[in-house]
Design a protein around this motif. Sequence first.
Motif: not given
Length: 162
Positions: A27-28, A35-39, A49-53, A110-125
């Motif tokens: 993530d770093t 990060v802004s987009k995911m947040h 994702r390409w530049p990150w990868l 229950v996770r706190k302080g992470h930029f990835m909100p739980p609502g994006l989990l379905a898109s990840q799967f």
Amino acid sequence: MGVSGSGKSTIADHLAVRIGWRYEDGDTFHPPSNVSKMHSGQPLTDEDRWPWLRAIAAEIDRTCKANERAVIACSALKRSYRDILVHGRRDVRIVFLDGTQELIASRLIVRKGHFMPPGLLASQFKTLEPPTPDEHPITVAIDRTVDLIVEDIVNQLKLDRP
């Protein structure tokens, strides 16, 4: 590798300590725009994702050329992403943290302080392409304790303490 909430950072950190390697959180390597987009709750596109990868792949190459060893936590959800990271290297292995959407959703709540909100989990799967045998992945179930998961990885990689 795995979806958000699968335990990548925790498992990778514990694995690195267990085997005496350096730990890096993928993530770093995200540019601030990602990060802004995911947040804000927007899933990343492949173009995001390409530049990150490529940045993570460059770190893998640098690490290997320096005869160093590292464990890098990275979602790497698609085969095309993993191909960028590994790009044919035989000295790089993928560890897939495998869990159900229900289990991971319960962790994200229950996770706190992470930029990835739980609502994006379905898109990840929806995006997830589990590794195939030709990628020589290490696949571990995440419905156990951190110590048991790490021990399973070490055993499958045939690694032990330095």
